[in-house]
Design a protein around this motif. Structure first.
Motif, PDB file in Angstrom:
ATOM      1  N   VAL A  91      55.005  78.453  56.633  1.00 23.91           N
ATOM      2  CA  VAL A  91      56.098  77.489  56.795  1.00 23.91           C
ATOM      3  C   VAL A  91      55.894  76.261  55.914  1.00 23.91           C
ATOM      4  CG1 VAL A  91      57.236  75.933  58.441  1.00 23.91           C
ATOM      5  CG2 VAL A  91      56.657  78.273  59.124  1.00 23.91           C
ATOM      6  N   VAL A  92      54.641  75.815  55.779  1.00 22.57           N
ATOM      7  CA  VAL A  92      54.390  74.561  55.055  1.00 22.57           C
ATOM      8  C   VAL A  92      53.760  74.768  53.682  1.00 22.57           C
ATOM      9  CG1 VAL A  92      54.209  73.245  57.199  1.00 22.57           C
ATOM     10  CG2 VAL A  92      52.123  74.174  56.147  1.00 22.57           C
ATOM     11  N   GLY A  93      53.571  76.027  53.266  1.00 23.32           N
ATOM     12  CA  GLY A  93      53.022  76.278  51.943  1.00 23.32           C
ATOM     13  C   GLY A  93      51.560  75.907  51.832  1.00 23.32           C
ATOM     14  N   ALA A  94      50.744  76.457  52.705  1.00 26.21           N
ATOM     15  CA  ALA A  94      49.327  76.115  52.770  1.00 26.21           C
ATOM     16  C   ALA A  94      48.485  77.377  52.839  1.00 26.21           C
ATOM     17  CB  ALA A  94      49.053  75.243  54.001  1.00 26.21           C
ATOM     18  N   ALA A 222      60.814  67.617  57.867  1.00 29.70           N
ATOM     19  CA  ALA A 222      60.695  68.570  56.761  1.00 29.70           C
ATOM     20  C   ALA A 222      60.195  69.935  57.213  1.00 29.70           C
ATOM     21  CB  ALA A 222      59.765  68.012  55.684  1.00 29.70           C
ATOM     22  N   ALA A 223      59.233  69.974  58.128  1.00 28.93           N
ATOM     23  CA  ALA A 223      58.643  71.249  58.544  1.00 28.93           C
ATOM     24  C   ALA A 223      59.697  72.121  59.220  1.00 28.93           C
ATOM     25  CB  ALA A 223      57.478  71.013  59.501  1.00 28.93           C
ATOM     26  N   GLY A 224      59.848  73.345  58.721  1.00 38.59           N
ATOM     27  CA  GLY A 224      60.844  74.257  59.243  1.00 38.59           C
ATOM     28  C   GLY A 224      62.239  74.011  58.709  1.00 38.59           C
ATOM     29  N   TYR A 245      63.067  71.056  64.083  1.00 40.43           N
ATOM     30  CA  TYR A 245      63.519  72.332  63.539  1.00 40.43           C
ATOM     31  C   TYR A 245      62.684  73.513  64.027  1.00 40.43           C
ATOM     32  CZ  TYR A 245      66.368  69.482  60.447  1.00 40.43           C
ATOM     33  OH  TYR A 245      67.283  68.569  59.955  1.00 40.43           O
ATOM     34  N   MET A 246      61.517  73.228  64.610  1.00 37.56           N
ATOM     35  CA  MET A 246      60.643  74.315  65.032  1.00 37.56           C
ATOM     36  C   MET A 246      60.712  74.611  66.529  1.00 37.56           C
ATOM     37  SD  MET A 246      57.471  74.184  62.400  1.00 37.56           S
ATOM     38  CE  MET A 246      57.345  75.958  62.583  1.00 37.56           C
ATOM     39  N   MET A 323      60.870  81.457  55.576  1.00 40.43           N
ATOM     40  CA  MET A 323      61.525  80.232  55.141  1.00 40.43           C
ATOM     41  C   MET A 323      62.573  80.479  54.071  1.00 40.43           C
ATOM     42  SD  MET A 323      60.762  77.652  56.963  1.00 40.43           S
ATOM     43  CE  MET A 323      61.626  76.470  55.906  1.00 40.43           C
ATOM     44  N   ASP A 324      62.359  81.434  53.192  1.00 42.89           N
ATOM     45  CA  ASP A 324      63.335  81.667  52.123  1.00 42.89           C
ATOM     46  C   ASP A 324      64.695  82.050  52.693  1.00 42.89           C
ATOM     47  OD1 ASP A 324      61.471  81.044  50.201  1.00 42.89           O
ATOM     48  OD2 ASP A 324      60.962  83.126  49.751  1.00 42.89           O
ATOM     49  N   ALA A 325      64.710  82.912  53.705  1.00 42.63           N
ATOM     50  CA  ALA A 325      65.977  83.320  54.307  1.00 42.63           C
ATOM     51  C   ALA A 325      66.633  82.156  55.046  1.00 42.63           C
ATOM     52  CB  ALA A 325      65.753  84.490  55.255  1.00 42.63           C
ATOM     53  N   LEU A 326      65.837  81.367  55.741  1.00 42.31           N
ATOM     54  CA  LEU A 326      66.386  80.215  56.445  1.00 42.31           C
ATOM     55  C   LEU A 326      66.979  79.209  55.470  1.00 42.31           C
ATOM     56  CD1 LEU A 326      63.612  79.723  59.137  1.00 42.31           C
ATOM     57  CD2 LEU A 326      66.018  80.229  59.604  1.00 42.31           C
ATOM     58  N   ILE A 327      66.283  78.965  54.375  1.00 38.36           N
ATOM     59  CA  ILE A 327      66.768  77.993  53.391  1.00 38.36           C
ATOM     60  C   ILE A 327      68.030  78.498  52.702  1.00 38.36           C
ATOM     61  CG2 ILE A 327      66.207  76.935  51.162  1.00 38.36           C
ATOM     62  CD1 ILE A 327      63.328  76.593  52.278  1.00 38.36           C
TER      63      ILE A 327
END
Length: 428
Positions: A91-94, A222-224, A245-246, A323-327
């Motif tokens: 979710v956060v790119g980590a 920002a998260a989610g 958002y989460m 996340m890609d589908a949500l965005i």
């Protein structure tokens, strides 16, 4: 895409939405006997139906196992947070080792500043955005006072230009360069809570490091919601709440990120507690602290498992969708809401103004609407007629069409209610 302000068009968009079934995964309050149109996922997300199962698991284990639930539960409590590492890092790119869950947001920011705000006589200033969320302002003020500095001197706020609604990236970068060797920390909200502006976190992080400062982010909004690449952007630390958002429930547990480049540095100060101690030796009750490798080494207290259970339910839902589908849905849905707003505005002769950036890369779900006409009475009308939004002084309504549970038909129906509300109030 050519939008249309018709129910048939909105329904067609919903029929083609690959995430349409997820709306049925959430519980909606009702007003006047009908489910609400819910625009406040940026404040408190709706409850997923699956949440109860996750909480009930913990309650059953507690009832049947009592203290043995720490080790014998289906999801043992003593390492419950480790289940978040992989899905939350996505979710956060980590990296999985860079994330953990613990405490609440402002508590985590305070704890992380122990490690990453190390002021000295010549380098002590903190750069933040003007009109940051008040909790961040209070936190920063108390931190600099704790270190013996004056907030008026140590805290540098960067604001928008006269007549504009957003803070320009170039102004932030210029201010970082201007402060130069005096800058100890950059700490900004990744998405401004008031306007919904998404900051260029990559460019700002790079500029902060170039000046010799640490860089952290408050990712509450920002998260989610937006695409994050905390590891690749070389962010030093970040924290976020889980209840927006989460969808983890009111005031629930916070997530934290510490870049792996800091994991080996045992000289880095931190406020330690036994849950951050070497996992394999934790119950030997040793007198000297030996931190767990990775972000879990910043843990302090025994885990609030009943709080983490709803968060885990949501995180696993994010893992299902990605996340890609949500965005992808977020961008089209928010654009459609913007279109509906502009249609209504044109019909009501400039009653309001959208103050959120219009470029998709500079915003997430949220559209902030500055009311020039009816103000608070219009907000009250929307709430009484089944549109749940929120009010921010002096005259802003925030609308957040969260892609998990908002539909295109919701946007169309909202436009009808908004138009009727304006017309009704103009004639009274």
């Amino acid at each position: 895409m050519q939008f249309q302000n018709t129910r048939a068009f909105a329904q067609e968009m919903d029929a083609r939405d690959p995430l349409k079934t997820y709306k049925r995964e959430f519980i909606f309050p009702e007003v006047n006997g009908r489910p609400v149109i819910y625009f406040t996922g940026n404040s408190l997300g709706l409850q997923p139906k699956r949440t109860r199962k996750y909480v009930d698991e913990v309650m059953t284990d507690w009832a049947e196992l009592a203290v043995e639930g720490h080790f014998q539960a289906g999801k043992p409590w003593w390492d419950y947070q480790e289940r978040f590492a992989v899905p939350l890092s996505a979710v956060v790119g980590a990296q999985p080792s860079e994330v953990t869950v613990m405490n609440t947001l402002t508590v985590n920011l305070h704890l992380l500043m122990v490690s990453f705000y190390r002021p000295a006589a010549g380098r002590y200033k903190i750069l933040c955005e003007a009109k940051a969320f008040p909790s961040d302002q209070y936190m920063l003020q108390s931190q600099v006072k704790f270190h013996g500095f004056s907030p008026e001197d140590a805290i540098v706020e960067i604001g928008k230009r006269e007549g504009e609604h957003h803070i320009r990236t170039e102004d932030i970068l210029d201010k970082i360069a201007e402060i130069g060797d005096e800058l100890a920390l950059v700490l900004i909200g990744g998405v401004n809570y008031y306007t919904g502006q998404v900051f260029d976190m990559e460019a700002i992080t790079r500029a902060g490091h170039r000046a010799g400062a640490m860089v952290g982010w408050d990712l509450a909004h920002a998260a989610g919601n937006v695409k994050l690449k905390l590891h690749d952007w070389d962010v030093d630390f970040a924290a976020w709440c889980s209840y927006k958002y989460m969808n983890s429930g009111p005031g629930n547990a916070s997530g934290a990120f510490i870049h792996e480049k800091h994991h080996q540095n045992k000289e880095l100060p931190r406020f330690a507690g036994w849950w951050g101690h070497n996992k394999e030796r934790r119950f030997l009750m040793e007198p000297s602290f030996d931190p767990v490798h990775g972000a879990d080494g910043w843990q302090v207290s025994n885990l609030p498992v009943l709080s983490l259970a709803p968060y885990l339910a949501s995180v696993e839902m994010f893992a299902e969708v990605g996340m890609d589908a949500l965005i992808a849905k977020r961008d089209v849905l928010t654009a459609y809401l913007e279109y509906i707003l502009r249609e209504v505005d044109a019909q009501t002769f400039g009653e309001f103004e959208i103050i959120t950036p219009d470029k998709p890369g500079e915003r997430g779900c949220q559209l902030s609407v500055l009311l020039h006409g009816q103000g608070r009475p219009l907000f009250d009308y929307l709430m009484k007629n089944g549109v749940v939004t929120d009010w921010r002084e002096p005259n802003v309504i925030r609308l957040a069409p969260a892609p998990f549970y908002c539909s295109f038909e919701d946007m169309y129906e909202f436009g009808k209610i908004l138009k009727k509300g304006i017309d009704t109030l103009q004639t009274t």
